[in-house]
Design a protein around this motif. Structure first.
Motif, mmCIF file in Angstrom:
data_model
loop_
_atom_site.group_PDB
_atom_site.id
_atom_site.type_symbol
_atom_site.label_atom_id
_atom_site.label_comp_id
_atom_site.label_asym_id
_atom_site.label_seq_id
_atom_site.Cartn_x
_atom_site.Cartn_y
_atom_site.Cartn_z
ATOM 1 N N LEU A 1 0.813 -1.211 0.000
ATOM 2 C CA LEU A 1 0.000 0.000 0.000
ATOM 3 C C LEU A 1 0.851 1.268 0.000
ATOM 4 O O LEU A 1 0.623 2.178 -0.807
ATOM 5 C CB LEU A 1 -0.949 -0.006 1.202
ATOM 6 C CG LEU A 1 -1.928 1.157 1.267
ATOM 7 C CD1 LEU A 1 -2.871 1.106 0.072
ATOM 8 C CD2 LEU A 1 -2.705 1.135 2.558
ATOM 9 N N ALA A 2 1.820 1.350 0.890
ATOM 10 C CA ALA A 2 2.639 2.565 0.990
ATOM 11 C C ALA A 2 3.398 2.883 -0.308
ATOM 12 O O ALA A 2 3.384 4.034 -0.752
ATOM 13 C CB ALA A 2 3.593 2.459 2.172
ATOM 14 N N ALA B 1 3.843 6.418 -4.986
ATOM 15 C CA ALA B 1 4.039 6.618 -6.423
ATOM 16 C C ALA B 1 2.972 7.544 -6.996
ATOM 17 O O ALA B 1 3.269 8.409 -7.833
ATOM 18 C CB ALA B 1 4.015 5.271 -7.140
ATOM 19 N N ILE B 2 1.731 7.387 -6.543
ATOM 20 C CA ILE B 2 0.661 8.267 -7.026
ATOM 21 C C ILE B 2 0.899 9.699 -6.558
ATOM 22 O O ILE B 2 0.756 10.655 -7.340
ATOM 23 C CB ILE B 2 -0.716 7.740 -6.565
ATOM 24 C CG1 ILE B 2 -1.021 6.420 -7.285
ATOM 25 C CG2 ILE B 2 -1.804 8.766 -6.818
ATOM 26 C CD1 ILE B 2 -2.212 5.680 -6.746
ATOM 27 N N LEU B 3 1.283 9.883 -5.290
ATOM 28 C CA LEU B 3 1.570 11.230 -4.782
ATOM 29 C C LEU B 3 2.752 11.872 -5.511
ATOM 30 O O LEU B 3 2.727 13.075 -5.798
ATOM 31 C CB LEU B 3 1.836 11.192 -3.281
ATOM 32 C CG LEU B 3 0.618 10.967 -2.403
ATOM 33 C CD1 LEU B 3 1.033 10.814 -0.942
ATOM 34 C CD2 LEU B 3 -0.372 12.094 -2.555
ATOM 35 N N TYR C 1 4.720 15.857 -9.344
ATOM 36 C CA TYR C 1 5.463 16.215 -10.541
ATOM 37 C C TYR C 1 4.534 16.835 -11.584
ATOM 38 O O TYR C 1 4.924 17.746 -12.307
ATOM 39 C CB TYR C 1 6.192 15.009 -11.128
ATOM 40 C CG TYR C 1 7.069 15.407 -12.289
ATOM 41 C CD1 TYR C 1 8.274 16.047 -12.053
ATOM 42 C CD2 TYR C 1 6.678 15.165 -13.599
ATOM 43 C CE1 TYR C 1 9.082 16.440 -13.108
ATOM 44 C CE2 TYR C 1 7.472 15.554 -14.652
ATOM 45 C CZ TYR C 1 8.671 16.195 -14.406
ATOM 46 O OH TYR C 1 9.464 16.581 -15.448
ATOM 47 N N GLY C 2 3.301 16.356 -11.666
ATOM 48 C CA GLY C 2 2.335 16.947 -12.587
ATOM 49 C C GLY C 2 2.055 18.400 -12.255
ATOM 50 O O GLY C 2 1.917 19.240 -13.143
ATOM 51 N N ILE C 3 1.968 18.711 -10.972
ATOM 52 C CA ILE C 3 1.769 20.100 -10.555
ATOM 53 C C ILE C 3 3.017 20.929 -10.850
ATOM 54 O O ILE C 3 2.925 22.046 -11.343
ATOM 55 C CB ILE C 3 1.390 20.158 -9.061
ATOM 56 C CG1 ILE C 3 -0.006 19.582 -8.865
ATOM 57 C CG2 ILE C 3 1.483 21.581 -8.520
ATOM 58 C CD1 ILE C 3 -0.390 19.370 -7.423
ATOM 59 N N ARG D 1 -0.142 16.232 -17.382
ATOM 60 C CA ARG D 1 -1.371 15.536 -17.014
ATOM 61 C C ARG D 1 -1.007 14.321 -16.159
ATOM 62 O O ARG D 1 0.029 13.700 -16.355
ATOM 63 C CB ARG D 1 -2.112 15.057 -18.254
ATOM 64 C CG ARG D 1 -2.633 16.199 -19.087
ATOM 65 C CD ARG D 1 -3.368 15.662 -20.319
ATOM 66 N NE ARG D 1 -3.925 16.750 -21.068
ATOM 67 C CZ ARG D 1 -5.148 17.242 -20.888
ATOM 68 N NH1 ARG D 1 -5.923 16.721 -19.960
ATOM 69 N NH2 ARG D 1 -5.588 18.236 -21.601
ATOM 70 N N VAL D 2 -1.888 13.982 -15.220
ATOM 71 C CA VAL D 2 -1.721 12.798 -14.396
ATOM 72 C C VAL D 2 -2.956 11.941 -14.586
ATOM 73 O O VAL D 2 -4.075 12.404 -14.348
ATOM 74 C CB VAL D 2 -1.530 13.166 -12.908
ATOM 75 C CG1 VAL D 2 -1.419 11.914 -12.058
ATOM 76 C CG2 VAL D 2 -0.313 14.044 -12.727
#
Length: 95
Positions: free
Chosen positions: A57-58, A63-65, A70-72, A77-78
């Motif tokens: 889970l972690a 990876a999503i965060l 990086y998208g911000i 786009r993410v």
């Protein structure tokens, strides 16, 4: 170049011997396999939820965060969605 083949086992073998729950594996599959097959003789998957939180889970949530961050930063786009803020990165002028 041949010296690295000597030092790799010297460096990693103590990690394997002195950390039995999942050895030095941070790969979720290797950590789970090490716990299921490498420790003891029970050959069953880990029963504690902590193992799945730490090894599955972690890393996925991290990876999503990291992708969203990086998208911000870069204005990308993410998952096909444009970020509502950003880009924070300054655009370089090309001469």
């Amino acid at each position: 170049e041949g010296i690295k083949y000597f030092w790799a086992p010297v460096a990693f073998r103590p990690l394997i011997n002195f950390s039995p729950p999942a050895a030095p594996a941070m790969n979720p599959m290797l950590g789970t396999c090490w716990d299921a097959f490498g420790v003891g003789h029970s050959f069953e998957f880990p029963s504690d939820n902590e193992h799945y939180f730490v090894y599955w889970l972690a890393p996925c949530v991290s990876a999503i965060l990291a992708s969203v961050s990086y998208g911000i930063y870069n204005g990308d786009r993410v998952f096909g969605t444009k970020m509502p803020v950003g880009p924070l990165k300054k655009k370089m002028k090309v001469a």
